[in-house]
Design an enzyme around this catalytic site. Structure first.
Site, PDB file in Angstrom:
ATOM      1  N   GLU A   1     -14.143  -5.254  52.827  1.00 44.70           N
ATOM      2  CA  GLU A   1     -12.740  -5.513  52.744  1.00 44.70           C
ATOM      3  C   GLU A   1     -12.084  -4.481  51.536  1.00 44.70           C
ATOM      4  OE1 GLU A   1     -12.691 -10.305  53.464  1.00 44.70           O
ATOM      5  OE2 GLU A   1     -13.359  -9.683  51.714  1.00 44.70           O
TER       6      GLU A   1
HETATM    7  C1  TNX Z   1     -15.099 -12.460  53.518  1.00 43.96           C
HETATM    8  S1  TNX Z   1     -17.495 -11.657  54.399  1.00 43.96           S
HETATM    9  C2  TNX Z   1     -15.503 -11.933  52.513  1.00 43.96           C
HETATM   10  C3  TNX Z   1     -15.791 -12.564  51.231  1.00 43.96           C
HETATM   11  C4  TNX Z   1     -15.238 -13.871  51.085  1.00 43.96           C
HETATM   12  C5  TNX Z   1     -15.524 -14.584  52.538  1.00 43.96           C
HETATM   13  C6  TNX Z   1     -14.944 -16.094  52.500  1.00 43.96           C
HETATM   14  C7  TNX Z   1     -17.298 -10.498  53.334  1.00 43.96           C
HETATM   15  C8  TNX Z   1     -18.284  -9.474  53.714  1.00 43.96           C
HETATM   16  N1  TNX Z   1     -16.320 -10.785  52.601  1.00 43.96           N
HETATM   17  O1  TNX Z   1     -15.236 -11.740  50.148  1.00 43.96           O
HETATM   18  O2  TNX Z   1     -15.608 -14.802  50.173  1.00 43.96           O
HETATM   19  O3  TNX Z   1     -14.789 -14.043  53.608  1.00 43.96           O
HETATM   20  O4  TNX Z   1     -15.424 -16.494  53.742  1.00 43.96           O
END
Ligand code: TNX
Length: 481
Positions: free
Chosen positions: A285
């Site tokens: 992300e």
């Molecule tokens: C996505 S999964 C994220 C996290 C959040 C999560 C909450 C991932 C690699 N990144 O930053 O905590 O969703 O479900």
């Protein structure tokens, strides 16, 4: 076979003492150790008797566990503890004749100690409860926008300035190096390998609270703005502690050499206190980082991990980088039906001689709600009841050879969990579903929902004795004793 105060345990492995303690917690009966040549419960190691981590367990007039190694013996003990029952005539072990070994070498759980901090004692309890399900890796998500949770000598302001709070302004905290080593050693005593994660280049707002010169100004995205408004959470402000849980707004500075000095120092200090082979450098992300910059960072950061003598791990997005370090292990967190570029990115780790860990979000994510109205958890990846968590196949998600799948990891993100009890409600019983997906052969006769729900229901008395605050999901016929 009855269990009474005269039952003796024979065997010198640490698993013998762990068995005696666990039986006492469950039954109040303290078994004695046998100083003779045998006991009613016999624990042995016979190298090569099963596959690595495997064991055999026979329960008749006596109980005999033969481990292929210390881990196998430990797992045999966990199975034996699952077969302990109380009836009107007292405590007994159910009869058994089991030959067991794991399908996948990687059976992991992740605990996010960044969104909410969990101290050493809580992490130990998490290790106890998850290792009893035969998980063998503990991934610690040690940094995120909300806080930095492990002391780094070369960059002391990380923990001095960026660790005090958690999501919502809840208390934070961090591990000293001694704390971290204590966790690693405790995990090892339960046959779990710790994988430390420093999330980069995004999820780095906290780094900027300590060292503003390392990060870019926040880049706000539409989702972040809408979600923050809906949840009444503040937006990130450069250099100030971030208390919301929006994602994708932070990035380290990709074109500053200082950034790589920082990554190198952190990775080296972590490598020095981590006996396990892996260091996870995040990669998820990074919505505000331009793609070319992100790829450049992925290539440099994974090379730094290799240079430190460890195998890099990264969330699947880093598979976008053509020259990601060879052998990097990707962690796939897309859905069981991949969307967008996720499958392609994941496959690139395999093309580069690496492998994959499956954390498909719509089945393995322990922080999703069980039901629409469950008080804890999020919903973005779906509502995950126990049956959905159980019924999936890790080799069927991506178009890569089965041998490229090292195993499964179930992550617990902690935006909504403030206490270990809340963590446990999300983790249990769904972690048991992932434990079975990762351990048991898919063709095993018992490997189906109708069998699983009954067997997991029979664990309720054991989990109660261990003080695990599991969610009594109504899909499961929970046993009273
Ligand atoms: C996505 S999964 C994220 C996290 C959040 C999560 C909450 C991932 C690699 N990144 O930053 O905590 O969703 O479900």
């Amino acid at each position: 076979m009855p269990i009474t105060a005269t039952t003796r345990v024979h065997g010198s492995s640490p698993a013998a003492a762990q068995l005696i303690d666990a039986v006492e917690r469950r039954t109040g009966i303290r078994l004695s150790t046998s100083d003779g040549t045998s006991g009613e419960i016999e624990l042995l190691i016979d190298h090569g008797s099963s596959a690595p981590e495997g064991y055999t367990l026979e329960i008749g007039e006596r109980a005999i566990i033969v481990g292929a190694d210390e881990a196998g013996l430990f797992y045999g003990v966990q199975t034996l503890l699952q077969l302990l029952r109380q009836d009107d005539s007292g405590w007994a072990l159910l009869g058994a004749d089991i030959a067991d070994s794991p399908r996948f070498p990687r059976r992991g759980v992740m605990l996010d100690v960044a969104r909410h901090f969990f101290g050493v004692d809580y992490v130990k309890k998490f290790i106890d409860s998850t290792s009893s399900l035969k998980f063998n890796h503990l991934h610690l998500h040690l940094s995120d926008d909300q806080g930095w949770r492990v002391h780094i000598d070369a960059w002391p302001l990380l923990t001095e300035r960026a660790s005090a709070t958690s999501v919502g302004g809840d208390p934070g905290g961090f591990y000293t190096k001694a704390d971290y080593r204590e966790i690693v050693a405790y995990a090892a005593s339960r046959h779990m390998i710790v994988i430390p994660e420093i999330d980069l280049p995004g999820h780095t707002h906290a780094i900027g609270v300590a060292y503003p010169e390392l990060v870019e100004a926040p880049v706000l995205n539409d989702n972040l703005i809408a979600d923050s408004a809906r949840l009444g959470q503040p937006l990130p402000v450069a250099g100030e502690t971030y208390l919301g849980w929006g994602v994708g707004h932070s990035s380290v500075r990709i074109h500053e050499e200082r950034t790589y000095d920082f990554v190198r120092d952190v990775v080296h200090e972590l490598a020095e206190m981590t006996p396990g082979a892996y260091i996870h450098i995040g990669g998820d992300e990074s919505l505000g980082t331009p793609q070319a910059d992100f790829d450049l960072f992925a290539e440099r950061a994974t090379a730094i991990v290799v240079e430190a003598g460890k195998i890099p791990m990264a969330w699947h997005e880093m598979g976008s980088a053509t020259n990601i370090a060879e052998g990097t292990v990707g962690q796939y967190w897309g859905k069981t039906t991949p969307e967008g570029t996720h499958a392609e990115e994941a496959a690139h780790f395999v093309e580069r001689g690496g492998a994959l860990i499956m954390s498909a979000a719509d089945v393995t994510y322990l922080d999703m709600k069980y039901t629409e109205d469950f008080p804890l958890g999020l919903t973005w990846a779906g509502i995950i009841d126990v049956r959905s968590a159980y019924e999936w196949e890790p080799t069927a998600v991506l178009d890569v050879p089965d041998t490229a799948i090292l195993g499964v990891e179930a992550p617990l993100w902690s935006e909504t969990t403030r206490t270990l009890g809340e963590v446990e409600q999300l983790v249990f019983p769904r972690a048991a579903a992932q434990a079975e997906v990762a351990w048991s052969p898919r063709e095993a006769p018992e490997r189906g929902w109708e069998s699983f729900r009954v067997r997991v229901g029979a664990l309720a008395p054991l989990w109660k004795a261990e003080g695990i605050d599991f969610h009594p999901a109504d899909e499961i016929p929970w046993s009273a004793r």
